[in-house]
Design an enzyme around this catalytic site. Structure first.
Site, mmCIF file in Angstrom:
data_model
loop_
_atom_site.group_PDB
_atom_site.id
_atom_site.type_symbol
_atom_site.label_atom_id
_atom_site.label_comp_id
_atom_site.label_asym_id
_atom_site.label_seq_id
_atom_site.Cartn_x
_atom_site.Cartn_y
_atom_site.Cartn_z
ATOM 1 N N TYR A 147 0.840 -1.196 0.000
ATOM 2 C CA TYR A 147 0.000 0.000 0.000
ATOM 3 C C TYR A 147 0.879 1.251 0.000
ATOM 4 C CZ TYR A 147 -3.630 3.271 1.606
ATOM 5 O OH TYR A 147 -4.513 4.325 1.730
ATOM 6 N N LYS A 201 1.224 4.167 -2.871
ATOM 7 C CA LYS A 201 0.932 5.566 -2.575
ATOM 8 C C LYS A 201 2.157 6.458 -2.769
ATOM 9 C CE LYS A 201 -3.437 5.016 -1.490
ATOM 10 N NZ LYS A 201 -4.521 5.644 -2.273
#
Length: 284
Positions: free
Chosen positions: A173, A177
């Site tokens: 994740y 990002k």
């Protein structure tokens, strides 16, 4: 209800992940500020590795109802952002219906938990493919239409606090990002000559279904040292959305305040920036 004039009057916004959570809040807020909305969401499962409930068709219908209650028009479609052709089609349909595209809020994303060397390929690939590759596909579908329309515009990439600092337990994740920051900054340079501004926002601890408390606590229970990488949310006595007292999470509407500003002419000098939406926790 008749539409009222607002700072985004006459503009059109494409919002991904619009069925609930932040996406719904952004859609409703931009509509309240005068924009017509193109709202898309997958409305179904994307992978067995994503264990929290995904949005439904009924959720997207509710977003449509809330947007229409502001007096604005909305085109909704069930679209997986990993599908470039489907995104290109919905952009074309939005241009046909509304005549233009001015704002993109690339919000859709997914999250799961695990240590880097223990993740399955599916778990890693799903998060990277949705969050990073899917956002590129949103950009790929939308930017040519914005350039052709010739009105400039604003693209808001929804990254995360995990896009500016390491977050153990969800490295895939965080990697996705962080990748969105590079995408934002490169796109700001490339699209700037067409009057298109591009910025990323970095929310932290937002009260949405993605914050899967049980899974998160399970990771912290197994690896308590990870907890030190996650700053506590500071005391916030009151905000203008009516919440009072100590808040464990921020509301999606608080993030929408920032999205609405970045979509408007009030932020006309801002491009290629990373905006923390976290009550200062990035400084801890």
């Amino acid at each position: 209800m008749a539409a009222e004039t607002g700072p985004l009057e006459g503009r059109v916004a494409l919002i991904t992940g619009a069925a609930r959570g932040q996406g719904r809040a952004h859609a409703v807020r931009l509509a309240a500020d005068g924009a017509d909305i193109i709202a898309i969401d997958v409305c179904g499962p994307v992978s067995e590795s994503i264990t929290y409930p995904m949005p439904t068709s009924e959720d997207l219908v509710e977003t449509v109802r809330l947007v229409e209650a502001t007096g604005r028009k909305v085109l909704s479609r069930e679209v997986d952002i990993r599908d470039l052709e489907a995104q290109q089609q919905v952009v074309a349909d939005g241009i046909e219906q509304f005549g233009r595209l001015d704002i993109v809020v690339a919000n859709a994303g997914v999250l799961s938990w695990g240590r880097i060397w223990e993740m399955s390929e599916e778990q890693w690939d799903t998060v990277i493919d949705v969050n990073l590759n899917g956002t590129w596909r949103t950009v790929r579908a939308a930017v040519p239409a914005m350039i052709e329309a010739g009105n400039g515009g604003s693209i808001i990439i929804v990254s995360s606090s995990a896009g500016t600092k390491a977050t153990p337990g969800n490295a895939h994740y965080s990697a996705s990002k962080h990748g969105l920051v590079a995408l934002t900054n490169s796109l700001a340079i490339e699209a700037g000559e067409f009057g298109i501004r591009v910025n990323s926002i970095h929310p932290y601890s937002i009260d949405t279904p993605m914050v899967e408390a049980d899974a998160m606590m399970a990771i912290f229970g197994k690896y308590p040292a990870f907890l030190h990488s996650f700053s506590p949310m500071p005391y916030h006595p009151v905000n203008h959305h009516g919440k009072k007292g100590l808040q464990e999470f921020m509301t999606p509407e608080e993030v929408s305040d920032v999205v609405a500003w970045l979509a408007s002419d009030g932020s006309a000098t801002i491009s290629g920036s990373q905006i923390a939406v976290d009550r200062g926790t990035a400084k801890y």
